[in-house]
Scaffold this active site. Structure first.
Site, PDB file in Angstrom:
ATOM      1  N   SER A  44      47.162 144.106  97.883  1.00  0.00           N
ATOM      2  CA  SER A  44      46.008 143.719  97.719  1.00  0.00           C
ATOM      3  C   SER A  44      45.462 142.424  99.016  1.00  0.00           C
ATOM      4  O   SER A  44      44.878 142.250  99.440  1.00  0.00           O
ATOM      5  CB  SER A  44      44.843 143.260  96.646  1.00  0.00           C
ATOM      6  N   HIS A  63      45.531 137.500  97.607  1.00  0.00           N
ATOM      7  CA  HIS A  63      44.691 137.561  98.335  1.00  0.00           C
ATOM      8  C   HIS A  63      44.365 136.346  99.408  1.00  0.00           C
ATOM      9  O   HIS A  63      43.781 136.575 100.054  1.00  0.00           O
ATOM     10  CB  HIS A  63      43.629 137.647  96.887  1.00  0.00           C
TER      11      HIS A  63
END
Length: 256
Positions: free
Chosen positions: A128, A179
């Site tokens: 991610s 992230h």
């Protein structure tokens, strides 16, 4: 740009880095979660992100978590996100620059996790951070290189990014730092990597590979236009419709 019109064979040919990454995701998941092979479990033990072991000098753990996932749904969501947003960047940047950007963003996310995670024994895995690096590059385009991305595509990618960014802070168990720092990493490496980039065009891919075919004397853009909506090509639109549906379902599943 984000709606795939290529056939499956074309996709494999045009975007080998994206395809290779997706294959790695699912092969590792299959060996680790389904077959539970000893060597695969060893890869998981030695490759999972672990802040304590990074602090002990096992710096490869800043890279290896990018390719590992915690179950099928995790691998599915990250892989289809890559299939949706990666191909345009692979063409625009080229293979070497694309993989450089992807790894740089993923490593940036893992370094951020090491620096900012709540405790020294924090463990993490997943692509991610690298995926958010893609959004970082697109965000740079939207702000500074508008000529590379149309208004409609800008709205689409930024809307999905905002939703994903918002849910990063809303759902438990998310590696927020991966992230955030992955996004920053993608944005940071975008200026040099996009220096000579041109807007995405699937016709450029087809022209390039058509010119490599010994049976092709020259490339005629109308040749592809005439075939685009022929009955023989309905299958590929059905295929990509299914893929986009799965992406949407995986995305919604991760939201709720």
């Amino acid at each position: 740009m984000f709606v795939r019109t290529e056939s499956f064979q074309e996709f494999l040919k045009f975007y080998p880095i994206v395809c290779g990454l997706v294959i790695i995701h699912f092969v590792l998941w299959f060996f680790i979660d389904i077959l539970q092979l000893p060597f695969a479990l060893q890869i998981l033990r030695e490759g999972i992100g672990n802040n304590y072991f990074v602090g002990q000098g096992e710096y490869w753990r800043l890279v290896t978590p990018i390719f590992l996932h915690g179950g099928f749904a995790h691998a599915l969501f990250n892989s289809f996100s890559l299939v949706l947003f990666g191909p345009a960047l692979e063409q625009m940047l080229g293979k070497a620059k694309f993989i450089t950007m992807y790894l740089a963003a993923g490593i940036a996310g893992n370094i951020g996790t090491y620096l900012m995670a709540p405790n020294e024994f924090y463990q993490h895995l997943g692509a991610s951070g690298a995926i958010f690096g893609l959004f970082g590059v697109y965000a740079y385009m939207v702000i500074y290189r508008k000529s590379l991305i149309g208004a409609a595509n800008s709205q689409l990618v930024m809307t999905i990014f905002v939703i994903g960014f918002f849910m990063t802070f809303m759902r438990p168990g998310i590696n927020v730092w991966a992230h955030l720092f992955g996004l920053i990493g993608g944005f940071a490496v975008a200026p040099p990597l996009l220096k000579n980039a041109r807007p995405f065009s699937v016709w450029q891919n087809r022209a390039k590979f058509a010119n490599r075919d010994r049976d092709e004397v020259s490339f005629n853009p109308n040749r592809w236009k005439n075939k685009r909506f022929s009955s023989k090509n309905y299958g590929k639109y059905i295929l990509w419709g299914i893929i986009l549906f799965l992406v949407a379902m995986a995305f919604l599943g991760n939201l709720f």
